[in-house]
Scaffold this motif. Structure first.
Motif, PDB file in Angstrom:
ATOM      1  N   GLY A  31       0.801  -1.217   0.000  1.00  0.00           N
ATOM      2  CA  GLY A  31       0.000   0.000   0.000  1.00  0.00           C
ATOM      3  C   GLY A  31       0.834   1.268   0.000  1.00  0.00           C
ATOM      4  O   GLY A  31       0.383   2.315  -0.465  1.00  0.00           O
ATOM      5  N   GLN A  32       2.066   1.177   0.508  1.00  0.00           N
ATOM      6  CA  GLN A  32       2.935   2.356   0.533  1.00  0.00           C
ATOM      7  C   GLN A  32       3.291   2.785  -0.890  1.00  0.00           C
ATOM      8  O   GLN A  32       3.240   3.961  -1.218  1.00  0.00           O
ATOM      9  N   GLU A  51       1.604   1.934  -3.565  1.00  0.00           N
ATOM     10  CA  GLU A  51       0.354   2.326  -4.229  1.00  0.00           C
ATOM     11  C   GLU A  51      -0.005   3.767  -3.893  1.00  0.00           C
ATOM     12  O   GLU A  51      -0.414   4.534  -4.768  1.00  0.00           O
ATOM     13  N   ALA A  52       0.165   4.133  -2.616  1.00  0.00           N
ATOM     14  CA  ALA A  52      -0.144   5.508  -2.219  1.00  0.00           C
ATOM     15  C   ALA A  52       0.780   6.473  -2.954  1.00  0.00           C
ATOM     16  O   ALA A  52       0.341   7.510  -3.464  1.00  0.00           O
ATOM     17  N   ALA A  53       2.054   6.120  -3.042  1.00  0.00           N
ATOM     18  CA  ALA A  53       3.019   6.995  -3.724  1.00  0.00           C
ATOM     19  C   ALA A  53       2.652   7.137  -5.205  1.00  0.00           C
ATOM     20  O   ALA A  53       2.630   8.248  -5.738  1.00  0.00           O
ATOM     21  N   ARG A  54       2.331   5.993  -5.839  1.00  0.00           N
ATOM     22  CA  ARG A  54       1.977   6.048  -7.261  1.00  0.00           C
ATOM     23  C   ARG A  54       0.689   6.832  -7.475  1.00  0.00           C
ATOM     24  O   ARG A  54       0.549   7.560  -8.446  1.00  0.00           O
ATOM     25  N   SER A  55      -0.270   6.678  -6.555  1.00  0.00           N
ATOM     26  CA  SER A  55      -1.545   7.377  -6.722  1.00  0.00           C
ATOM     27  C   SER A  55      -1.370   8.885  -6.614  1.00  0.00           C
ATOM     28  O   SER A  55      -2.193   9.654  -7.099  1.00  0.00           O
ATOM     29  N   LEU A  56      -0.277   9.321  -5.965  1.00  0.00           N
ATOM     30  CA  LEU A  56       0.000  10.760  -5.881  1.00  0.00           C
ATOM     31  C   LEU A  56       0.753  11.260  -7.110  1.00  0.00           C
ATOM     32  O   LEU A  56       1.128  12.428  -7.187  1.00  0.00           O
ATOM     33  N   LYS A 107       7.633   5.181 -10.282  1.00  0.00           N
ATOM     34  CA  LYS A 107       7.996   3.979  -9.530  1.00  0.00           C
ATOM     35  C   LYS A 107       9.309   4.199  -8.774  1.00  0.00           C
ATOM     36  O   LYS A 107       9.450   3.830  -7.612  1.00  0.00           O
ATOM     37  N   VAL A 126       9.767   6.669  -0.498  1.00  0.00           N
ATOM     38  CA  VAL A 126       8.800   6.069   0.422  1.00  0.00           C
ATOM     39  C   VAL A 126       9.215   4.668   0.876  1.00  0.00           C
ATOM     40  O   VAL A 126       9.307   4.399   2.079  1.00  0.00           O
ATOM     41  N   GLN A 128      11.966   3.076   4.556  1.00  0.00           N
ATOM     42  CA  GLN A 128      11.360   2.150   5.518  1.00  0.00           C
ATOM     43  C   GLN A 128      12.073   0.800   5.483  1.00  0.00           C
ATOM     44  O   GLN A 128      12.300   0.175   6.526  1.00  0.00           O
ATOM     45  N   ASN A 164      -7.417   4.540 -11.971  1.00  0.00           N
ATOM     46  CA  ASN A 164      -6.101   5.202 -12.024  1.00  0.00           C
ATOM     47  C   ASN A 164      -5.011   4.181 -12.333  1.00  0.00           C
ATOM     48  O   ASN A 164      -3.835   4.417 -12.080  1.00  0.00           O
ATOM     49  N   LEU A 169      -4.011   1.511 -10.982  1.00  0.00           N
ATOM     50  CA  LEU A 169      -3.273   0.731  -9.984  1.00  0.00           C
ATOM     51  C   LEU A 169      -3.473  -0.731 -10.332  1.00  0.00           C
ATOM     52  O   LEU A 169      -2.681  -1.598  -9.986  1.00  0.00           O
ATOM     53  N   ARG A 204      -2.137  10.365 -13.095  1.00  0.00           N
ATOM     54  CA  ARG A 204      -2.455  10.031 -11.700  1.00  0.00           C
ATOM     55  C   ARG A 204      -2.479  11.278 -10.819  1.00  0.00           C
ATOM     56  O   ARG A 204      -3.152  11.308  -9.795  1.00  0.00           O
ATOM     57  N   PHE A 220      -7.308   5.185   0.509  1.00  0.00           N
ATOM     58  CA  PHE A 220      -7.323   3.727   0.651  1.00  0.00           C
ATOM     59  C   PHE A 220      -8.012   3.294   1.944  1.00  0.00           C
ATOM     60  O   PHE A 220      -8.066   4.031   2.917  1.00  0.00           O
ATOM     61  N   ASN A 269      -2.713   4.051   4.321  1.00  0.00           N
ATOM     62  CA  ASN A 269      -1.416   4.088   3.629  1.00  0.00           C
ATOM     63  C   ASN A 269      -0.690   5.421   3.772  1.00  0.00           C
ATOM     64  O   ASN A 269      -0.051   5.889   2.846  1.00  0.00           O
ATOM     65  N   PHE A 323       2.472   7.542   5.066  1.00  0.00           N
ATOM     66  CA  PHE A 323       3.866   7.140   5.161  1.00  0.00           C
ATOM     67  C   PHE A 323       4.294   7.232   6.630  1.00  0.00           C
ATOM     68  O   PHE A 323       4.376   8.331   7.175  1.00  0.00           O
ATOM     69  N   ASN A 342       6.970   6.885   8.304  1.00  0.00           N
ATOM     70  CA  ASN A 342       8.259   7.464   8.696  1.00  0.00           C
ATOM     71  C   ASN A 342       8.318   8.970   8.459  1.00  0.00           C
ATOM     72  O   ASN A 342       9.367   9.567   8.560  1.00  0.00           O
ATOM     73  N   MET A 343       7.161   9.561   8.110  1.00  0.00           N
ATOM     74  CA  MET A 343       7.146  11.008   7.864  1.00  0.00           C
ATOM     75  C   MET A 343       6.082  11.674   8.734  1.00  0.00           C
ATOM     76  O   MET A 343       5.066  11.056   9.045  1.00  0.00           O
ATOM     77  N   ARG A 346      -4.016  14.659   2.022  1.00  0.00           N
ATOM     78  CA  ARG A 346      -2.770  14.379   1.293  1.00  0.00           C
ATOM     79  C   ARG A 346      -3.073  14.279  -0.204  1.00  0.00           C
ATOM     80  O   ARG A 346      -2.338  14.809  -1.043  1.00  0.00           O
ATOM     81  N   MET A 386      -2.567  17.531  -4.028  1.00  0.00           N
ATOM     82  CA  MET A 386      -2.170  17.481  -5.441  1.00  0.00           C
ATOM     83  C   MET A 386      -3.175  18.222  -6.323  1.00  0.00           C
ATOM     84  O   MET A 386      -3.041  18.236  -7.536  1.00  0.00           O
TER      85      MET A 386
END
Lengths: 243, 247
Positions: free
Chosen positions: A140-141, A143-148, A152, A159, A163, B55, B57, B83, B90, B94, B96, B98-99, B156, B160
């Motif tokens: 999901g990490q 996927e979230a990055a790609r959705s933004l 890749k 992201v 981790q 999108n 995915l 995208r 989600f 999801n 992040f 670590n941020m 978040r 965008m």
């Protein structure tokens, strides 16, 4: 020294006949430094190639994936001693390294081939550590990055990898512990690390066993506390993740 | 309230997974600008797969997905650019981990050079104020409740400045008492004119907010209608059966 008398009645084959120590302690001190240098430098050099191998292994391109897989398979399925011999006599039979001495006791013409062999070997293992670390990050990490709208590669770099790397740090520290032990094989090619020192002392003094006992004790005293410390750090990291 | 300006068109989309399981079977659909569409249906009916095809995915195995007049299933287009226009929320947030919250919100706009860090920070503050979480800007996701995490995941995506927002069961992983706060943010978003596609089990939300409701089962779109029609006078026997169980 007062304790030198302890050994006078001991047989040269005794486990604990350390009577060589006053004269030969330098072999062990130098040996420890050489061993640690070998282990740390080779794992440090292995990290970047290993990361690249891991990313290649996770690629969708079959050729790239296969190349990395072949490398990893080759280095994991052949003995380190064989790899070391081939690299020492083959690769560094062609590339000549001048006999330059580092810190007075590290002969670069032997040290560099040794480090290269250990690093190439280690990169295969560290690659698998990285691969597992990357796969352990929730899908999901990415996927979230790609959705933004991140690519890749950006998603990986910004992201997923931060981790993954945090998760694999203990395993990489363990790889250094492994290398401290495995590097003893470099003694066969005359690298003056700890095992080589023990061998030298045994053949110079005719005390056949105790130098190896001492080497074993030293290896243990380095690796056991290191392993315990890594375990403790790992436990703390896991606790931190749960919060 | 179907307006004439279409933003998404799905043409005969099918999806067969590697194992041979058919998740989507010849689905077609048109969504207009400003429209709120809810997708309902039993688990495994393909509604999340449908949403994830919008999108890409999930890569459809047949058919086309046309966004703003461009076929995004075409391998030659730059999918990352498309995208950006489609925010996604989600089920499991999801974020992040670590941020910080602020970094979560500003990462993509800054990295993609749409905004400077300063502009992105200002926008993030505004967005957080809008959902009443301005005080959490420097918190890490682990310190937040599920409802707070999901509201932050929504902003978040909003950072965008997308044209469409996709929601994949946004309240399914939440404790019941936190569902309301997330639905409120979504309602406010719908009122602001955002085009939204929402896969949901919240029938009350679908009825209240959606302009149209889609019922899916076994990978097929079985019924599309206004909420009042679909909930009060379902035509398809499968829709009737499903609604009789969940309402």
């Amino acid at each position: 020294m007062w304790w030198s008398d302890l050994f006078t009645d001991m047989s040269p084959a005794s486990f604990f006949n350390f009577s060589f120590l006053p004269k030969y302690a330098a072999f062990f001190n130098r040996g420890i430094e050489y061993t640690l240098l070998l282990a740390i430098v080779s794992v440090a050099l292995a990290v970047l190639p290993a990361l690249m191998l891991a990313l290649m292994r996770l690629s969708k391109n079959k050729l790239i994936k296969g190349l990395s897989g072949a490398y990893i398979a080759l280095f994991r399925s052949t003995p380190l001693l064989v790899q070391l011999s081939i690299i020492y006599f083959g690769l560094f039979g062609v590339i000549r390294i001048p006999r330059y001495s580092l810190f007075g006791f590290v002969d670069l013409s032997r040290f560099i081939p040794g480090v290269v062999a250990l690093a190439l070997n280690s990169s295969a293992y560290v690659a698998e550590i990285f691969r597992a670390g990357i796969l352990a990050v929730d899908a999901g990490q990415m996927e979230a990055a790609r959705s933004l709208g991140l690519s890749k590669w950006s998603g990986m770099k910004l992201v997923v990898l931060p981790q993954a790397i945090k998760n694999v740090l203990p395993a990489i520290a363990n790889e250094i512990v492994t290398m401290v032990k495995e590097s003893s094989i470099c003694s066969t090619l005359g690298m003056a690390e700890l095992m080589f020192g023990a061998k030298n002392v045994a053949s110079s003094t005719y005390i056949t066993l105790a130098p190896y006992t001492l080497a074993a004790l030293i290896y243990f005293c380095i690796n056991y506390p290191a392993t315990k410390a890594i375990e403790a750090i790992e436990r703390r990291m896991r606790r931190g993740d749960k919060q | 309230m179907a307006t004439s300006s279409e933003i998404i068109r799905v043409e005969h989309v099918g999806k067969v997974f590697d194992g041979g399981i058919t998740a989507l079977d010849d689905c077609s659909l048109s969504i207009s600008r400003g429209e709120v569409v809810a997708i309902i249906g039993p688990s495994g009916s393909g509604k999340s797969t449908m949403l994830r095809c919008l999108n890409l995915l999930e890569q459809p195995t047949s058919g086309k997905v046309i966004v703003d007049g461009v076929d995004i299933t075409d391998a030659k287009i730059n999918l990352d650019l498309h995208r950006r226009k489609m925010g996604m929320v989600f089920q499991h947030f999801n974020l992040f981990p670590n941020m910080t919250v602020k970094k979560n919100i500003t990462l993509a706009p800054v990295h993609l050079r749409l905004k400077s860090q300063k502009e992105a920070d200002a926008a993030a503050t505004k967005l957080l104020e809008r959902i009443g979480l301005a005080d959490k800007a420097n918190a890490y996701p682990a310190m937040l409740s599920g409802g707070q995490k999901q509201r932050i995941a929504i902003v978040r995506a909003l950072a965008m400045e997308p044209e469409v927002m996709l929601f994949d069961e946004p309240t399914s992983a939440l404790d019941p008492e936190m569902v309301g706060e997330v639905l409120d943010v979504m309602k406010e978003l719908a009122r602001s004119g955002m085009t939204m596609v929402v896969v949901t089990h919240e029938m009350g939300f679908a009825r209240e907010v959606a302009d149209r409701v889609i019922f899916m089962d076994s990978g097929k779109i079985l019924e599309v209608n206004t909420p009042d029609e679909l909930f009060d006078r379902p035509q398809n026997p499968r829709t009737k059966l499903f609604l009789s169980k969940v309402l």
